[in-house]
Write an enzyme that holds these catalytic residues in place. Structure first.
Site, short mmCIF file in Angstrom:
data_model
loop_
_atom_site.label_atom_id
_atom_site.label_comp_id
_atom_site.label_asym_id
_atom_site.label_seq_id
_atom_site.Cartn_x
_atom_site.Cartn_y
_atom_site.Cartn_z
CD GLU A 37 -29.70 -39.62 -22.70
OE1 GLU A 37 -29.03 -39.13 -21.76
OE2 GLU A 37 -30.59 -40.47 -22.50
N GLY A 45 -34.86 -44.93 -20.92
CA GLY A 45 -35.87 -44.04 -20.35
C GLY A 45 -37.29 -44.33 -20.80
CB SER A 60 -35.97 -49.51 -19.17
OG SER A 60 -36.34 -48.35 -19.90
CD GLU A 100 -26.80 -47.04 -21.70
OE1 GLU A 100 -27.21 -47.22 -20.55
OE2 GLU A 100 -26.57 -45.92 -22.18
CE LYS A 156 -29.60 -41.20 -18.88
NZ LYS A 156 -30.55 -41.68 -19.89
CG HIS A 197 -25.34 -41.87 -22.73
ND1 HIS A 197 -26.51 -41.41 -23.31
CD2 HIS A 197 -25.71 -42.75 -21.78
CE1 HIS A 197 -27.53 -42.00 -22.70
NE2 HIS A 197 -27.07 -42.81 -21.77
CG ASN A 222 -25.78 -41.58 -17.18
OD1 ASN A 222 -25.45 -40.45 -16.81
ND2 ASN A 222 -26.13 -41.85 -18.43
P1 PGA Z 1 -32.44 -45.43 -18.12
O1 PGA Z 1 -31.11 -44.81 -18.79
O2 PGA Z 1 -31.97 -46.41 -17.07
O3 PGA Z 1 -33.16 -44.25 -17.53
O4 PGA Z 1 -33.20 -46.10 -19.20
C1 PGA Z 1 -29.99 -45.60 -19.06
C2 PGA Z 1 -28.89 -44.76 -19.64
O5 PGA Z 1 -29.16 -43.88 -20.48
O6 PGA Z 1 -27.71 -44.91 -19.28
#
Ligand code: PGA
Length: 251
Positions: free
Chosen positions: A101, A175, A214, A169, A14, A99, A12
């Protein structure tokens, strides 16, 4: 892992990636050799702006590309939005919906996520439906209740012509470099599997359950080896081919 399910390693990107980043995709595509593609499916969900070019890039490869959101309708007066039909037109075959976010930044509700997923599935694409608890909810011990509510609200009743994938998640793990313990991931995924079987019967045993938050080359083997973890959704570590392929190498 779940017996009989082919794992999916999904990136992803983003709001990252310019046309100049296409070299990373090229490396991923070229390294996705038959030995690896026999074991796993590989997908990278890109910003809309890269989809057209990337679609040409992966056209003759088993590597798939996808988007990170879409509108619930197929066309119409929705300035600035992108439809599943437009995404498919670029050669993409999957869309992430819900997601955290997007749920946070755009106030998307379970119902809105379900409507988007329904459109994605109706269009014959893979809908990766994201769920996960906040740090506060985790500390209150309500993780499974949150997952139950998000699953019943966000997952459509039928996969129609497409494929439902559910990505767990934990928001506090995205992150941050933090991950739940293997025991906590196993418990969450076992719970999700049971919920799917209760709702969809035997078909619930065929739905891929991804873990995200992560995931890195260094922890992929442990996380991907957990029961009912059928792959990963990867943010930061999917931007560089070396890291992404390092995670794929866990299989
Ligand atoms: P990350 O993000 O691997 O940077 O923790 C995962 C995600 O938001 O899909």
């Amino acid at each position: 892992m779940t017996p009989g399910i082919k794992p999916l390693v999904a990136g992803n990107w983003k709001m990252n990636g310019l046309n100049s980043s296409i070299g990373e995709l090229e490396t991923m595509r070229d390294q996705f050799r038959p030995e690896l593609s026999a074991k796993i499916d590989m997908l990278v969900c890109l910003p809309f702006t890269m989809l057209g070019k990337a679609g040409d890039f992966v056209a003759r490869s088993p590597m798939r590309i996808g988007a990170q959101d879409c509108h619930r309708e197929l066309k119409g007066a929705h300035t600035g939005d992108i439809s599943v039909e437009m995404i498919a037109d670029c050669g993409a075959t999957a869309v992430i919906v819900g997601h955290s976010e997007r749920r946070t930044d755009h106030g998307e509700s379970d119902e809105q996520v379900r409507e988007k997923a329904q459109t994605v599935l109706h269009w014959g694409q893979m809908a990766i439906i994201c769920i996960g608890e906040t740090d506060e909810q985790r500390k209150l011990g309500s993780t499974l209740d949150v997952l139950k509510k998000q699953m019943s609200g966000s997952i459509p009743d039928s996969a129609e012509n497409g494929e439902i994938v559910v990505a767990y998640e934990p928001i506090w793990a995205i992150g941050t470099g933090l991950t739940p313990t293997a025991k906590d991931v196993e418990e969450a995924h076992r719970f999700m599997r049971a919920e799917l079987v209760e709702r969809f019967g035997e078909d619930g045993n065929t739905i891929r359950l991804l873990y995200g938050g992560s995931v890195k080359p260094g922890n992929a083997k442990e996380l991907m080896g957990i029961n009912n973890v059928d792959g990963a959704l990867i943010g930061g570590a999917s931007l560089k081919a070396e890291d992404f392929l390092g995670i794929c190498a866990a299989y």
